[in-house]
Design an enzyme around this catalytic site. Structure first.
Site, PDB file in Angstrom:
ATOM      1  N   ASN A   8      33.479  47.803  39.661  1.00  3.87           N
ATOM      2  CA  ASN A   8      34.872  47.397  39.476  1.00  3.87           C
ATOM      3  C   ASN A   8      35.211  47.608  38.004  1.00  3.87           C
ATOM      4  OD1 ASN A   8      37.313  46.088  39.237  1.00  3.87           O
ATOM      5  ND2 ASN A   8      36.527  44.041  39.704  1.00  3.87           N
ATOM      6  N   LYS A  10      37.973  47.172  36.591  1.00  2.00           N
ATOM      7  CA  LYS A  10      39.006  46.233  36.104  1.00  2.00           C
ATOM      8  C   LYS A  10      40.058  47.004  35.290  1.00  2.00           C
ATOM      9  CE  LYS A  10      35.614  42.589  36.424  1.00  2.00           C
ATOM     10  NZ  LYS A  10      35.131  41.271  36.000  1.00  2.00           N
ATOM     11  N   HIS A  92      39.789  39.074  44.258  1.00  2.00           N
ATOM     12  CA  HIS A  92      38.925  38.903  43.083  1.00  2.00           C
ATOM     13  C   HIS A  92      39.368  37.643  42.332  1.00  2.00           C
ATOM     14  CE1 HIS A  92      36.949  39.537  39.255  1.00  2.00           C
ATOM     15  NE2 HIS A  92      36.159  40.397  39.875  1.00  2.00           N
ATOM     16  N   GLU A  94      39.719  37.040  39.335  1.00  2.00           N
ATOM     17  CA  GLU A  94      40.687  37.279  38.262  1.00  2.00           C
ATOM     18  C   GLU A  94      42.107  37.353  38.815  1.00  2.00           C
ATOM     19  OE1 GLU A  94      38.617  40.626  36.564  1.00  2.00           O
ATOM     20  OE2 GLU A  94      37.054  39.255  35.870  1.00  2.00           O
ATOM     21  N   GLU A 162      30.959  36.148  44.060  1.00  2.41           N
ATOM     22  CA  GLU A 162      31.006  36.256  42.602  1.00  2.41           C
ATOM     23  C   GLU A 162      31.299  34.875  42.004  1.00  2.41           C
ATOM     24  OE1 GLU A 162      31.979  40.570  41.327  1.00  2.41           O
ATOM     25  OE2 GLU A 162      33.867  39.508  41.570  1.00  2.41           O
ATOM     26  N   GLY A 168      31.281  38.321  33.555  1.00  2.00           N
ATOM     27  CA  GLY A 168      31.507  38.714  32.173  1.00  2.00           C
ATOM     28  C   GLY A 168      30.873  37.794  31.145  1.00  2.00           C
ATOM     29  N   SER A 207      27.706  39.500  36.126  1.00  4.22           N
ATOM     30  CA  SER A 207      26.698  39.835  35.116  1.00  4.22           C
ATOM     31  C   SER A 207      25.481  40.573  35.672  1.00  4.22           C
ATOM     32  CB  SER A 207      26.272  38.586  34.344  1.00  4.22           C
ATOM     33  OG  SER A 207      27.376  38.051  33.628  1.00  4.22           O
TER      34      SER A 207
END
Ligand code: 13P
Length: 247
Positions: A8, A10, A92, A94, A162, A168, A207
């Site tokens: 991904n 992003k 996701h 985010e 996730e 991250g 990660s």
């Protein structure tokens, strides 16, 4: 079941980044696992051209739930398919955080994806506060129930676990924590889609990097990874693809 290494990108990448894709394909022309990259929508068409005739699959990071209409700035599944996408990431964390996406909306998007004949990668995951409060399984169970589309099968849906706090950050759950969640998700999927559950890929994301991939891929019910930062560099993503192919 073929395992899946999904990247991904992003909000990263311009035309120049396609050099990484060429390097990835040169180093890993025929991996044992499936290999998917989800670039920003601006690059789907070009990346699909680069991937033509190779084993690399190209996907999108989000889509609108509606087929067309007055939705400025949004993209429909049909448009993403037309550009060359075979997969669409939905829900996701985010997007759940930045755009207030709810399970209902994520399910509507996933439904649009599978109804169009594409594969939905449905993301779920707990926050650090939820994990600390012992609510991890309750939270992801509710997200899974609420986000899986009708008619989900092993071929049209992939689940990505996730943990929000692992994205991250360089931090990951322990292998036994990953094992607990993935085995819980397999059981929960059985309640939702019956026997199909055995073949639904459950990816771990957060990660993942070359140095921890082999250990994570040895965990039962981990059928691949959804990789953020480490998918931007051919060498790192290639190492993860190789680790999954060897698992
Ligand atoms: P990182 O691999 O950068 O932690 O991102 C994970 C992710 O969110 C993939 O969708």
């Amino acid at each position: 079941m073929k395992k899946l290494a999904a990247g991904n990108w992003k909000m990263n990448g311009t035309k120049a980044s396609l050099a990484e894709v060429s390097a990835l394909l040169a180093a890993h022309p025929a991996p044992v696992c499936e290999m998917l990259l989800c670039p920003p929508a601006t690059l789907i068409d070009r990346m699909a051209e680069t991937a033509k005739g190779t084993t690399l699959l190209v996907g999108a990071q989000d889509s609108h739930a509606k087929p067309q209409g007055a939705h400025t700035g949004d993209l429909s599944v049909a448009m993403l398919k037309d550009a060359g996408a075979t997969h669409v990431i939905v829900g996701h964390s985010e997007r759940r955080t930045d755009h207030g996406e709810t399970d209902d909306l994520v399910r509507a998007k996933a439904q649009a994806v599978v109804d169009a004949g594409l594969i939905a990668i449905v993301c779920i995951g707990e926050t650090e506060a939820e994990r600390d409060a012992g609510q991890t399984l309750a939270v992801i169970g509710t997200q899974l129930d609420g986000s899986i589309p009708l008619g989900a099968t092993a071929t049209n849906v992939v689940v990505a676990y996730e943990p929000v706090w692992a994205i991250g950050t360089g931090r990951t759950p322990t292998l036994s924590e990953i094992a607990e969640v993935h085995s819980f998700l397999r059981g929960r999927l059985r309640g939702l889609v019956g026997e199909e559950a055995a073949g639904v890929r459950i990816l771990y994301g957060g990660s993942v990097k070359p140095s921890n991939a082999t250990d994570i891929f040895a965990v039962p019910h981990v059928d691949g990874a959804l990789v953020g930062g480490a998918s931007l560099k051919a060498a790192d993503f290639g190492a993860i693809v190789a680790a999954l192919s060897a698992a």
